[in-house]
Write a protein that holds these residues in place. Structure first.
Motif, PDB file in Angstrom:
ATOM      1  N   THR A 190       0.663  -1.148  -0.074  1.00  0.00           N
ATOM      2  CA  THR A 190      -0.038  -0.083  -0.064  1.00  0.00           C
ATOM      3  C   THR A 190       0.843   1.195   0.028  1.00  0.00           C
ATOM      4  O   THR A 190       1.722   1.303   0.888  1.00  0.00           O
ATOM      5  N   HIS A 191       0.472   1.983  -1.025  1.00  0.00           N
ATOM      6  CA  HIS A 191       1.594   3.348  -1.004  1.00  0.00           C
ATOM      7  C   HIS A 191       0.665   4.571  -1.041  1.00  0.00           C
ATOM      8  O   HIS A 191      -0.603   4.385  -1.783  1.00  0.00           O
ATOM      9  N   ALA A 192       0.972   5.706  -0.328  1.00  0.00           N
ATOM     10  CA  ALA A 192       0.239   6.675  -0.453  1.00  0.00           C
ATOM     11  C   ALA A 192       0.501   7.462  -1.797  1.00  0.00           C
ATOM     12  O   ALA A 192       1.436   7.393  -2.328  1.00  0.00           O
ATOM     13  N   VAL A 193      -0.432   8.320  -2.150  1.00  0.00           N
ATOM     14  CA  VAL A 193      -0.268   9.037  -3.512  1.00  0.00           C
ATOM     15  C   VAL A 193      -1.059  10.515  -3.295  1.00  0.00           C
ATOM     16  O   VAL A 193      -2.049  10.661  -2.690  1.00  0.00           O
ATOM     17  N   HIS A 194      -0.195  11.585  -3.567  1.00  0.00           N
ATOM     18  CA  HIS A 194      -0.646  12.746  -3.539  1.00  0.00           C
ATOM     19  C   HIS A 194      -0.280  13.732  -4.460  1.00  0.00           C
ATOM     20  O   HIS A 194       0.603  13.538  -5.218  1.00  0.00           O
ATOM     21  N   LEU A 195      -1.007  14.976  -4.723  1.00  0.00           N
ATOM     22  CA  LEU A 195      -0.409  15.810  -5.462  1.00  0.00           C
ATOM     23  C   LEU A 195       0.358  17.071  -4.447  1.00  0.00           C
ATOM     24  O   LEU A 195      -0.177  17.174  -3.656  1.00  0.00           O
ATOM     25  N   HIS A 196       1.481  17.257  -5.186  1.00  0.00           N
ATOM     26  CA  HIS A 196       2.319  17.721  -4.374  1.00  0.00           C
ATOM     27  C   HIS A 196       2.404  19.341  -4.834  1.00  0.00           C
ATOM     28  O   HIS A 196       2.296  19.368  -6.151  1.00  0.00           O
ATOM     29  N   MET A 197       2.721  20.407  -4.221  1.00  0.00           N
ATOM     30  CA  MET A 197       2.655  21.773  -4.865  1.00  0.00           C
ATOM     31  C   MET A 197       3.527  22.256  -5.776  1.00  0.00           C
ATOM     32  O   MET A 197       3.041  23.453  -6.150  1.00  0.00           O
ATOM     33  N   THR A 198       4.543  21.512  -5.914  1.00  0.00           N
ATOM     34  CA  THR A 198       5.633  22.269  -6.717  1.00  0.00           C
ATOM     35  C   THR A 198       5.773  21.330  -7.773  1.00  0.00           C
ATOM     36  O   THR A 198       6.221  20.070  -7.473  1.00  0.00           O
ATOM     37  N   SER A 204      11.898  18.365  -3.550  1.00  0.00           N
ATOM     38  CA  SER A 204      11.728  19.487  -4.320  1.00  0.00           C
ATOM     39  C   SER A 204      10.333  19.681  -4.656  1.00  0.00           C
ATOM     40  O   SER A 204       9.905  20.925  -5.081  1.00  0.00           O
ATOM     41  N   ALA A 205       9.239  18.604  -4.620  1.00  0.00           N
ATOM     42  CA  ALA A 205       7.999  18.931  -4.992  1.00  0.00           C
ATOM     43  C   ALA A 205       7.145  19.648  -3.914  1.00  0.00           C
ATOM     44  O   ALA A 205       5.964  19.959  -3.961  1.00  0.00           O
ATOM     45  N   GLY A 206       7.802  20.033  -2.685  1.00  0.00           N
ATOM     46  CA  GLY A 206       7.022  20.627  -1.574  1.00  0.00           C
ATOM     47  C   GLY A 206       5.846  19.760  -0.887  1.00  0.00           C
ATOM     48  O   GLY A 206       6.124  18.428  -1.045  1.00  0.00           O
ATOM     49  N   GLY A 207       5.288  20.446  -0.186  1.00  0.00           N
ATOM     50  CA  GLY A 207       4.187  19.913   0.650  1.00  0.00           C
ATOM     51  C   GLY A 207       2.887  19.718  -0.391  1.00  0.00           C
ATOM     52  O   GLY A 207       2.855  19.704  -1.509  1.00  0.00           O
ATOM     53  N   HIS A 208       1.903  19.160   0.227  1.00  0.00           N
ATOM     54  CA  HIS A 208       0.559  18.833  -0.473  1.00  0.00           C
ATOM     55  C   HIS A 208      -0.067  20.058  -1.248  1.00  0.00           C
ATOM     56  O   HIS A 208       0.026  21.038  -0.518  1.00  0.00           O
ATOM     57  N   LEU A 209      -0.593  19.905  -2.286  1.00  0.00           N
ATOM     58  CA  LEU A 209      -1.300  20.850  -2.896  1.00  0.00           C
ATOM     59  C   LEU A 209      -2.345  21.270  -2.003  1.00  0.00           C
ATOM     60  O   LEU A 209      -3.419  20.370  -1.801  1.00  0.00           O
ATOM     61  N   ASN A 210      -2.531  22.672  -1.322  1.00  0.00           N
ATOM     62  CA  ASN A 210      -3.466  23.090  -0.498  1.00  0.00           C
ATOM     63  C   ASN A 210      -3.986  24.296  -0.454  1.00  0.00           C
ATOM     64  O   ASN A 210      -3.657  25.260   0.495  1.00  0.00           O
ATOM     65  N   PRO A 211      -4.809  24.658  -1.535  1.00  0.00           N
ATOM     66  CA  PRO A 211      -4.950  26.180  -1.732  1.00  0.00           C
ATOM     67  C   PRO A 211      -6.004  26.785  -0.457  1.00  0.00           C
ATOM     68  O   PRO A 211      -6.126  27.879  -0.385  1.00  0.00           O
ATOM     69  N   SER A 212      -6.593  25.678  -0.037  1.00  0.00           N
ATOM     70  CA  SER A 212      -7.590  26.231   1.108  1.00  0.00           C
ATOM     71  C   SER A 212      -7.070  26.455   2.384  1.00  0.00           C
ATOM     72  O   SER A 212      -7.680  26.716   3.313  1.00  0.00           O
ATOM     73  N   GLY A 213      -5.756  26.021   2.662  1.00  0.00           N
ATOM     74  CA  GLY A 213      -5.174  26.276   4.005  1.00  0.00           C
ATOM     75  C   GLY A 213      -5.762  25.105   4.985  1.00  0.00           C
ATOM     76  O   GLY A 213      -5.443  25.317   6.236  1.00  0.00           O
TER      77      GLY A 213
END
Ligand SMILES: [Cu+2]
Ligand SMILES: [Zn+2]
Length: 176
Positions: free
Chosen positions: A68-76, A86-95
Motif C-alpha cells: 500500500t502506497h500513499a499518492v498525493h498531488l504536491h504543490m511544486t 523539491s515537490a514541496g508539501g501537498h497541494l493545499n490552496p484552502s489552508g
C-alpha cells in the motif's frame, strides 16, 4: 435478500465500469505526468481528465514495490531532488490540514492509497473536490504540480502528510 443482493451488486459494478470508461475518453484529457522512481525508471503514468465540471486523476502504476502506497498531488512541479522533496508539501490552496479522516482536512492534493500487486502493478482514480474552473488553475499554476508516491500508506489523518514515509516516485504534470 440473497436473490436481490446479486443483481444490485452487478448494477453497482456496471456503474463503476461505465464511469471509468467515460474518463478514459482522450478528448477529456487535460494533462499527464510520467512517473519516475529514484533510479530514474519509468514507473507509471498519471492522467488528468476534466468532465462535467470536475477534474479526475487516474494513475497506472508499473514496477513499484508491492503493498500500500500513499499518492498525493504536491504543490511544486519539481522532481529534481533525489528524494523528491523539491515537490514541496501537498497541494493545499484552502489552508486545510491533511487527511480525509481529519476534521480539519483535507488538502486538495490528498488522494486515495494505491494497492500495488506483487507484479508491481496498480491503478488509482479519484475525482478532486471543487469545480474544474477552480482546480485546474491550482494544478497548472506558475510552479506547476507533481504527483508523488510514498514508501508507505497514508493514514488519512496525520498532518501534514499522512505519516506515509519517504517519497519513492514523482512526476510533473504538463498540460495538453
Ligand atoms: Cu505525498
Ligand atoms: Zn495532504
Amino acid at each position: 435478500m440473497q436473490r436481490l443482493a446479486l443483481p444490485i451488486a452487478s448494477l453497482a459494478l456496471f456503474a463503476v465500469a461505465g464511469c471509468a470508461t467515460a474518463y478514459e475518453d482522450s478528448s477529456d484529457q487535460v494533462g499527464s505526468a510520467t512517473l519516475s522512481d529514484r533510479s530514474g525508471n519509468d514507473v507509471g503514468m498519471a492522467r488528468l481528465y476534466a468532465q462535467d465540471g470536475e477534474v479526475t486523476v487516474s494513475v497506472d502504476f508499473t514496477g513499484l514495490s508491492a503493498g500500500t502506497h500513499a499518492v498525493h498531488l504536491h504543490m511544486t512541479g519539481d522532481c529534481s531532488a533525489p528524494d523528491f522533496t523539491s515537490a514541496g508539501g501537498h497541494l493545499n490552496p484552502s489552508g486545510n490540514e491533511h487527511g480525509t479522516l481529519n476534521p480539519q482536512g483535507a488538502h486538495l492534493g490528498d488522494l486515495p492509497n494505491v494497492e500495488i500487486s506483487t507484479a508491481g502493478m496498480g491503478t488509482m482514480s479519484h475525482t478532486l473536490s471543487g469545480q474544474s474552473t477552480m482546480v485546474l488553475p491550482q494544478i497548472f499554476d506558475a510552479d506547476g504540480t507533481a504527483l508523488v508516491v510514498h514508501e508507505g500508506a497514508d493514514d488519512y489523518r496525520t498532518d501534514p502528510a499522512g505519516a506515509a514515509g519517504s517519497r519513492v516516485a514523482c512526476g510533473v504534470f504538463s498540460r495538453m
